[in-house]
Enzyme design. Structure first.
Site, PDB file in Angstrom:
ATOM      1  N   HIS A 162       0.844  -1.197   0.000  1.00  0.00           N
ATOM      2  CA  HIS A 162       0.000   0.000   0.000  1.00  0.00           C
ATOM      3  C   HIS A 162       0.877   1.244   0.000  1.00  0.00           C
ATOM      4  CE1 HIS A 162      -3.378  -2.621   1.829  1.00  0.00           C
ATOM      5  NE2 HIS A 162      -3.552  -2.489   0.530  1.00  0.00           N
ATOM      6  N   GLU A 165       1.794   3.360   3.038  1.00  0.00           N
ATOM      7  CA  GLU A 165       2.462   2.602   4.096  1.00  0.00           C
ATOM      8  C   GLU A 165       3.958   2.458   3.793  1.00  0.00           C
ATOM      9  OE1 GLU A 165       0.191  -1.013   4.506  1.00  0.00           O
ATOM     10  OE2 GLU A 165      -1.668   0.069   4.883  1.00  0.00           O
ATOM     11  N   ASP A 255      -5.571  -6.515  -2.791  1.00  0.00           N
ATOM     12  CA  ASP A 255      -6.881  -7.109  -3.088  1.00  0.00           C
ATOM     13  C   ASP A 255      -6.862  -7.763  -4.463  1.00  0.00           C
ATOM     14  OD1 ASP A 255      -8.178  -6.468  -0.733  1.00  0.00           O
ATOM     15  OD2 ASP A 255      -8.891  -4.533  -1.467  1.00  0.00           O
ATOM     16  N   HIS A 307       2.660  -4.278   6.804  1.00  0.00           N
ATOM     17  CA  HIS A 307       1.738  -3.180   6.519  1.00  0.00           C
ATOM     18  C   HIS A 307       1.715  -2.245   7.732  1.00  0.00           C
ATOM     19  CE1 HIS A 307      -0.489  -4.836   2.908  1.00  0.00           C
ATOM     20  NE2 HIS A 307       0.212  -5.897   3.293  1.00  0.00           N
ATOM     21  N   TYR A 347     -10.354 -10.616   2.281  1.00  0.00           N
ATOM     22  CA  TYR A 347      -9.983 -11.644   1.320  1.00  0.00           C
ATOM     23  C   TYR A 347      -9.042 -11.061   0.261  1.00  0.00           C
ATOM     24  CZ  TYR A 347     -14.280 -13.419   3.416  1.00  0.00           C
ATOM     25  OH  TYR A 347     -15.249 -13.796   4.306  1.00  0.00           O
ATOM     26  N   GLU A 366       0.867  -5.654  11.002  1.00  0.00           N
ATOM     27  CA  GLU A 366       0.468  -4.246  10.942  1.00  0.00           C
ATOM     28  C   GLU A 366       1.330  -3.456  11.924  1.00  0.00           C
ATOM     29  OE1 GLU A 366      -1.624  -3.046   8.838  1.00  0.00           O
ATOM     30  OE2 GLU A 366      -2.950  -4.682   8.190  1.00  0.00           O
TER      31      GLU A 366
END
Length: 396
Positions: A162, A165, A255, A307, A347, A366
């Site tokens: 991401h 991030e 995703d 992440h 998912y 995370e």
């Protein structure tokens, strides 16, 4: 650092001279016949650089070597044409210098340029690393993989799936730098010697999965025809990309994997944007495809995706994870203080697909707490808490 081979020299001799493990020297010279060195040939010594030094009154090569804890012959190896009996004040020579400091440019905004520059600097000092390219981004940036180690256990870490991030890349690269320093300086990290981990495992790192997105967050729209206007349109007319997670095409790369992808598609955005658009089909984006090909190729025993934020570790998917995943995540939690969470209603992520298709341990870690992008003021705290996870990923 390169040295020029003399008659009778061996890599073992250099290992003893520079106090560097022979395996690291061998791995730094993969294209060299280790048992048949030729006079005048150049070989690389990891963990050192050859710095310029100006001769001062009273200097001898012996005295210079003593100050650097090196034998005289170590200096002659990087100055093959030097007349050691005829040194002149002000003359510049090369002096081997052991690297004991970080080269990675952490603690500040970390874009693709900084990443590639840091990789280049590290490779110059630690040539036992390998840097294959696993693919290219939408805008044509090369996506580097860093490979280090000689063992049978293949472990993978990645960051910056991401865009906002990007601090994960800086954290990962700082760990890599500390690992390399410990290997070449015989240091412990958290009381653990690093060379056994090097021998037992091969560590694969993709520190920045989404370079186009990271640069978009940090620098704004690219100065490329069509893309400048397109990403602003994706961002609903705003030129503030602080909250952007996706790649440059507005697709959320985490995703994109064929692990109940249809469920994620049904509940998320239906068009490109800053976050949560799954794309038109799984693995439609070159960055996600590059990661999928890498995972298929390397046969990893576990995958760790870094992440932000939350200080939690997700370790399950559809009850397909093996029993050992729970043992591993308990250790990750013990060494970091992070909370293990088996699963959430999410998912199509990289670790989901890895667990689903390989039935092996996969983890989404995370890092930190707050609002993405996390402030750099948290860097040291995040690094200290996550360091144990980086290590446990190798020794478990």
């Amino acid at each position: 650092m390169e040295v020029v081979v003399r008659n009778g020299d061996s890599l073992w001799h250099y290992s003893q001279m520079f106090h560097i493990n022979l395996q690291l020297i061998n791995d730094s010279n993969r294209n060299v016949d280790h048992n048949n060195l030729s006079e005048g040939q150049r070989v690389r010594i990891p963990g050192f650089t050859a710095q310029d030094y100006q001769i001062r009154p009273g200097d001898t090569l012996w005295s210079i070597g003593q100050r650097r804890s090196l034998p005289l012959e170590a200096i002659t190896l990087v100055n093959p044409n030097l007349d050691e009996k005829n040194l002149n004040v002000g003359q510049t020579i090369k002096v081997p210098t052991r690297i004991t400091w970080r080269l990675v440019d952490s603690g500040q905004s970390y874009d693709y340029f900084k990443l590639m520059n840091d990789i280049k600097r590290l490779l110059e000092v630690y040539p036992f690393m390998q840097i294959p390219v696993i693919g290219k981004t939408v805008l044509g940036k090369k996506i580097p993989e860093i490979v280090i180690g000689t063992g049978e256990k293949r472990v993978h870490y990645n960051g910056s799936f991401h865009a906002n991030e990007w601090i994960t890349t800086s954290i990962i690269m700082t760990f890599l730098n500390d690992y390399l320093l410990a290997l070449t300086n015989h240091n412990l990290i958290r009381g653990l010697p690093m060379f056994p981990l090097y021998q037992q495992s091969i560590l694969s790192i993709v520190p920045m999965v989404n370079p186009d997105g990271v640069d978009l967050v940090l620098h704004g729209p690219p100065e490329i025809e069509n893309w400048n206007k397109r990403v602003v349109d994706f961002n609903k007319g705003s030129t503030d990309f602080t909250d952007w997670k996706a790649n440059i095409r507005g697709v959320d790369l985490n995703d994109q994997f064929p692990a109940r992808w249809e469920l994620e598609k049904a509940r998320n955005q239906t068009e490109p944007g800053p976050r949560d658009f799954v794309g038109e089909k799984p693995l439609s984006e070159p960055e996600a495809m590059a990661m999928a090909k890498l995972i298929k190729k390397r046969d990893f025993v576990r995958v760790l995706a870094f992440h932000t934020q939350g200080e939690v570790i997700y370790w399950g998917f559809e009850n397909l994870e093996p029993p050992e995943s729970e043992d591993i995540v308990k250790e990750f939690s013990r060494v970091s203080g992070y909370e293990p969470i088996k699963t959430i209603e999410s998912y199509a992520g990289c670790k989901d697909w890895f667990i689903q298709d390989w039935k092996r341990p996969g983890f989404t870690i995370e890092l930190g707490r707050g609002i993405n992008p996390l402030p750099l003021s948290q860097f040291d705290e995040i690094y200290q808490k996550s360091l144990g996870i980086f290590l446990a990923g190798l020794y478990m």
